[in-house]
Write a protein that holds these residues in place. Structure first.
Motif, PDB file in Angstrom:
ATOM      1  N   UNK A 120       0.847  -1.131   0.069  1.00  0.00           N
ATOM      2  CA  UNK A 120      -0.153   0.070  -0.021  1.00  0.00           C
ATOM      3  C   UNK A 120       0.758   1.129   0.212  1.00  0.00           C
ATOM      4  N   UNK A 121       1.940   1.222   0.623  1.00  0.00           N
ATOM      5  CA  UNK A 121       2.871   2.214   0.754  1.00  0.00           C
ATOM      6  C   UNK A 121       3.371   2.654  -0.543  1.00  0.00           C
ATOM      7  N   UNK A 122       3.684   1.480  -1.404  1.00  0.00           N
ATOM      8  CA  UNK A 122       4.271   1.912  -2.810  1.00  0.00           C
ATOM      9  C   UNK A 122       3.206   2.801  -3.396  1.00  0.00           C
ATOM     10  N   UNK A 123       1.809   2.228  -3.424  1.00  0.00           N
ATOM     11  CA  UNK A 123       0.922   2.687  -4.143  1.00  0.00           C
ATOM     12  C   UNK A 123       0.566   4.249  -3.832  1.00  0.00           C
ATOM     13  N   UNK A 124       0.708   4.692  -2.705  1.00  0.00           N
ATOM     14  CA  UNK A 124       0.498   5.934  -2.244  1.00  0.00           C
ATOM     15  C   UNK A 124       1.662   6.907  -2.074  1.00  0.00           C
ATOM     16  N   UNK A 125       3.049   6.298  -2.181  1.00  0.00           N
ATOM     17  CA  UNK A 125       4.248   6.953  -2.262  1.00  0.00           C
ATOM     18  C   UNK A 125       4.198   8.118  -3.099  1.00  0.00           C
ATOM     19  N   UNK A 126       4.916   9.353  -2.570  1.00  0.00           N
ATOM     20  CA  UNK A 126       5.360  10.363  -3.449  1.00  0.00           C
ATOM     21  C   UNK A 126       6.450  10.001  -4.187  1.00  0.00           C
ATOM     22  N   UNK A 127       6.971  10.738  -5.220  1.00  0.00           N
ATOM     23  CA  UNK A 127       7.908  10.584  -6.181  1.00  0.00           C
ATOM     24  C   UNK A 127       9.197  10.247  -5.485  1.00  0.00           C
ATOM     25  N   UNK A 128       9.615  11.121  -4.489  1.00  0.00           N
ATOM     26  CA  UNK A 128      10.738  11.214  -3.947  1.00  0.00           C
ATOM     27  C   UNK A 128      11.072   9.978  -2.911  1.00  0.00           C
ATOM     28  N   UNK A 129      10.078   9.450  -2.493  1.00  0.00           N
ATOM     29  CA  UNK A 129      10.183   8.295  -1.619  1.00  0.00           C
ATOM     30  C   UNK A 129       9.744   7.003  -2.091  1.00  0.00           C
ATOM     31  N   UNK A 130       9.352   6.822  -3.279  1.00  0.00           N
ATOM     32  CA  UNK A 130       9.043   5.812  -4.053  1.00  0.00           C
ATOM     33  C   UNK A 130       9.976   4.818  -4.212  1.00  0.00           C
ATOM     34  N   UNK A 131      11.176   5.102  -4.219  1.00  0.00           N
ATOM     35  CA  UNK A 131      12.261   4.137  -4.406  1.00  0.00           C
ATOM     36  C   UNK A 131      12.694   3.403  -3.040  1.00  0.00           C
ATOM     37  N   UNK A 132      12.338   4.167  -2.064  1.00  0.00           N
ATOM     38  CA  UNK A 132      12.585   3.616  -0.473  1.00  0.00           C
ATOM     39  C   UNK A 132      11.426   2.717  -0.163  1.00  0.00           C
ATOM     40  N   UNK A 133      10.167   3.032  -0.614  1.00  0.00           N
ATOM     41  CA  UNK A 133       9.004   2.024  -0.312  1.00  0.00           C
ATOM     42  C   UNK A 133       8.974   0.824  -1.132  1.00  0.00           C
ATOM     43  N   UNK A 134       9.557   1.116  -2.300  1.00  0.00           N
ATOM     44  CA  UNK A 134       9.750  -0.155  -3.372  1.00  0.00           C
ATOM     45  C   UNK A 134      10.415  -1.185  -2.601  1.00  0.00           C
ATOM     46  N   UNK A 135      11.793  -0.396  -2.047  1.00  0.00           N
ATOM     47  CA  UNK A 135      12.896  -1.333  -1.500  1.00  0.00           C
ATOM     48  C   UNK A 135      12.242  -2.166  -0.020  1.00  0.00           C
ATOM     49  N   UNK A 136      11.243  -1.542   0.615  1.00  0.00           N
ATOM     50  CA  UNK A 136      10.881  -1.996   1.608  1.00  0.00           C
ATOM     51  C   UNK A 136       9.993  -3.096   1.458  1.00  0.00           C
ATOM     52  N   UNK A 137       9.186  -2.986   0.294  1.00  0.00           N
ATOM     53  CA  UNK A 137       8.190  -3.835  -0.329  1.00  0.00           C
ATOM     54  C   UNK A 137       9.008  -5.256  -0.666  1.00  0.00           C
ATOM     55  N   UNK A 138      10.049  -5.104  -1.429  1.00  0.00           N
ATOM     56  CA  UNK A 138      10.836  -6.119  -1.796  1.00  0.00           C
ATOM     57  C   UNK A 138      11.355  -7.100  -0.627  1.00  0.00           C
ATOM     58  N   UNK A 139      11.944  -6.212   0.399  1.00  0.00           N
ATOM     59  CA  UNK A 139      12.499  -6.866   1.629  1.00  0.00           C
ATOM     60  C   UNK A 139      11.404  -7.557   2.251  1.00  0.00           C
ATOM     61  N   UNK A 140      10.147  -7.089   2.245  1.00  0.00           N
ATOM     62  CA  UNK A 140       8.983  -7.800   2.966  1.00  0.00           C
ATOM     63  C   UNK A 140       8.548  -9.029   2.175  1.00  0.00           C
ATOM     64  N   UNK A 141       8.659  -8.853   0.889  1.00  0.00           N
ATOM     65  CA  UNK A 141       8.387 -10.034  -0.164  1.00  0.00           C
ATOM     66  C   UNK A 141       9.608 -11.138   0.140  1.00  0.00           C
ATOM     67  N   UNK A 142      10.750 -10.688   0.216  1.00  0.00           N
ATOM     68  CA  UNK A 142      11.713 -11.662   0.650  1.00  0.00           C
ATOM     69  C   UNK A 142      11.297 -12.128   1.549  1.00  0.00           C
ATOM     70  N   UNK A 143      11.212 -11.810   2.830  1.00  0.00           N
ATOM     71  CA  UNK A 143      10.735 -12.355   4.000  1.00  0.00           C
ATOM     72  C   UNK A 143       9.632 -13.583   3.983  1.00  0.00           C
ATOM     73  N   UNK A 144       8.540 -12.917   3.272  1.00  0.00           N
ATOM     74  CA  UNK A 144       7.399 -13.889   2.951  1.00  0.00           C
ATOM     75  C   UNK A 144       7.793 -15.024   2.146  1.00  0.00           C
ATOM     76  N   UNK A 145       8.768 -14.869   1.110  1.00  0.00           N
ATOM     77  CA  UNK A 145       9.038 -16.094   0.361  1.00  0.00           C
ATOM     78  C   UNK A 145       9.869 -16.822   1.155  1.00  0.00           C
ATOM     79  N   UNK A 146      10.892 -16.217   2.131  1.00  0.00           N
ATOM     80  CA  UNK A 146      11.699 -17.315   2.924  1.00  0.00           C
ATOM     81  C   UNK A 146      10.634 -18.199   3.897  1.00  0.00           C
ATOM     82  N   UNK A 147       9.649 -17.681   4.566  1.00  0.00           N
ATOM     83  CA  UNK A 147       8.913 -18.200   5.440  1.00  0.00           C
ATOM     84  C   UNK A 147       7.865 -19.415   4.629  1.00  0.00           C
TER      85      UNK A 147
END
Length: 562
Positions: A78-105
């Motif tokens: 959700x944070x990626x969808x509503x993120x502003x232009x300046x913080x989008x890359x950071x939010x995408x990084x957080x999402x990918x980290x969360x996705x990696x945790x989910x895949x590991x589990x």
């Protein structure tokens, strides 16, 4: 409750900080749109806090950070969808980290099979020790005991408020008994009743015993609601522990009821379970105590939940050569039986009153009813031993036993329940209670696992055992040394003798002048075939209390050759 509120608030604050953007940009003009960020943060935090509180209160989920992986994935998406232009890359990084945790589990079961097997790997032996036929096995089937308890439910005050809870076996004051709590039959009955009045108890060895209702008020039960529901009460007191299996009722030797539940650790990520101890709840006061397996109270027989034992059996049977072998090649894979009375395992007691969970294993190949082995798991420690049986013989599994019983009584439509493998007289044998279509006990059926053509049935386990001994001797088997009964020595004069040729041996029945009867096979005493009326014998026998006492040694004083 306070811990859950704090946990929910912390998660709500962190999630809102991730979701709510620093600034909102118009996609066409790329200009910043003014908005009250503090109000958005507060509203988002409150909303998520309420969701987390309701979710964890309803599910009793542990409050470790790894339990939040799905929430983390949703929040960062959700944070990626509503993120502003300046913080989008950071939010995408957080999402990918969360996705990696989910895949590991989610992928943990693919890679931790070897660890699961190493944790539950069992000691191996050939056969269990012989059962002492002077004892009575705990062989009353739970379905029959439950039927009798239901018919005795009129003993419960305000009967309409309650129903019979889960049945389980236990040793109380040295006696094997079934215990079943009286439970609420619904929310409104709980609101009116507040407490349950007690529990039923009934012998697990004597089918003629009648259920007895024991008065003992219980406030914290599985059928209570909200903070009085025992599993939720345990979770509120132990928010971070990992539990597996249902709660079980245990009665101490004074008759006081407690609920227990097994706790342990995940094996990898959030997958698998390794039992470490129990949580015990005073069902009246709600007092909670934590015990590692090495320190559990002496009156508790089933510290390890049957669900946990069943899970361990599946690890041992499936993962001997890893995960992929359990799916494709299936080399040396063994499938645990699902014929047990509690979570696919059957609780049994040895002659010292120690409880074990029994499970037999069969081949994954369809249409095969031969047993590959069987396991006994200590109910207090979780330690298990796997018995291969005589590798020179093929043992029939529990399903094959039930099929024999079904065919044996096909006209009466009787069926077997709770088959358990014993070592009777040195022979691996299935003991199975036989029930009619209404769930009433009709007899006990014993069949040799290696020689299914050798089978008997009797009104009681001990009566069936006596018939089984004779059936084995007629088949040429020896029962020497198979009992813990005391040895006796006597001198007798033969009053009557009967000889029956069975296979390669002769079965000799002797009536002594003192009225006792003895049974001996020519395999044990070759010269017994020469016994005649009037002969004087010196006999060593087993004091089993049976009509025909088994002979271990025999000397015919009247015949010099002896």
């Amino acid at each position: 409750m306070i811990h859950l509120m704090i946990f929910s608030v912390v998660v709500g604050i962190i999630a809102s900080a991730v979701i709510v953007p620093v600034a909102i940009n118009d996609q066409e003009t790329e200009k910043t749109i003014p908005f009250n960020r503090w109000a958005a943060l507060l509203a988002t935090a409150v909303f998520i806090t309420l969701i987390i509180f309701g979710l964890y209160y309803a599910t009793n989920l542990d409050r470790n950070w790894t339990s939040l992986w799905v929430v983390l994935l949703i929040v960062t998406f959700i944070s990626v969808l509503v993120a502003g232009q300046k913080e989008r890359k950071l939010k995408i990084g957080l999402f990918l980290a969360a996705l990696a945790v989910g895949i590991f589990i989610l992928s943990a079961p693919l890679f931790n099979a070897n660890k699961k097997y190493s944790i539950v790997e069992m000691d191996q032996e050939i056969e269990i020790s012989a059962f002492d036929e002077t004892k009575t096995p705990a062989s009353v089937p739970p379905k029959f005991a439950r039927n009798k308890m239901k018919k005795a439910f009129g003993q419960v005050p305000n009967t309409s408020y309650y129903e019979l809870g889960n049945l389980q076996i236990q040793k109380v004051n040295g006696e094997f008994v079934y215990i079943a709590p009286v439970e609420f039959s619904g929310l409104f009955k709980w609101l009116n009743g507040k407490t349950t009045p007690g529990y039923f108890t009934m012998s697990a060895t004597n089918s003629a015993d009648n259920p007895k209702f024991i008065k003992s008020e219980m406030t914290y039960t599985p059928s209570s609601y909200f903070h009085k529901e025992v599993k939720r009460h345990i979770r509120m007191k132990m928010p971070n522990l990992i539990f597996y299996g249902d709660v079980q009722l245990e009665i101490d030797d004074e008759g006081k009821p407690f609920y227990i539940r097994s706790y342990g650790n995940f094996i990898t990520a959030r997958d698998g379970f390794d039992v470490k101890g129990i949580i015990m709840v005073d069902s009246k006061t709600g007092d909670v105590k934590k015990y590692p397996l090495a320190e559990i109270p002496a009156f508790i027989d089933g510290a390890v939940a049957p669900e946990a034992v069943s899970l361990q059996n599946s690890y041992f049977g499936k993962y001997i050569h890893g995960f992929w072998n359990s799916v494709f090649g299936k080399k040396d894979v063994k499938i645990p039986s699902d014929e047990g009375t509690e979570a696919n395992v059957s609780p049994i007691f040895d002659e010292n009153g120690h409880m074990y969970y029994f499970t037999d294993f069969t081949s994954p190949k369809e249409g095969v009813d031969s047993m590959l082995g069987y396991a006994l798991t200590d109910g207090r420690t979780g330690e298990a031993t796997y018995y291969t049986g005589n590798l020179e013989e093929s043992y029939m599994d529990s399903q094959g036993t039930l099929q024999i019983i079904e065919k044996k009584f096909i006209e009466k439509k009787w069926s077997g329940e709770m088959p358990v493998l014993y070592n009777f007289y040195g022979e691996a044998s299935w003991l199975t209670p036989v029930l009619d279509s209404n769930g009433f006990l009709q007899n006990y059926f014993i069949v040799s696992a290696a020689n299914p053509e050798v089978s008997v049935y009797g009104n009681t386990p001990n009566e069936a055992l006596k018939l089984y001994k004779t059936a084995l001797q007629r088949g040429g088997s020896s029962v020497d040394g198979s009992s813990n009964a005391e040895e006796g020595k006597t001198a007798i004069t033969v009053q009557r003798v009967f000889k029956e040729r069975v296979g390669e041996f002769t079965l000799v029945s002797i009536l002594a002048d003192d009225g006792r009867s003895f049974l001996v096979s020519s395999e044990v005493a070759p010269y017994s075939i020469y016994i005649q009326e009037g002969d004087k014998l010196s006999i060593t026998y087993l004091e089993t209390g049976e009509l025909f006492l088994p002979v271990k040694e025999l000397k015919n004083i009247s015949v010099e050759a002896e």
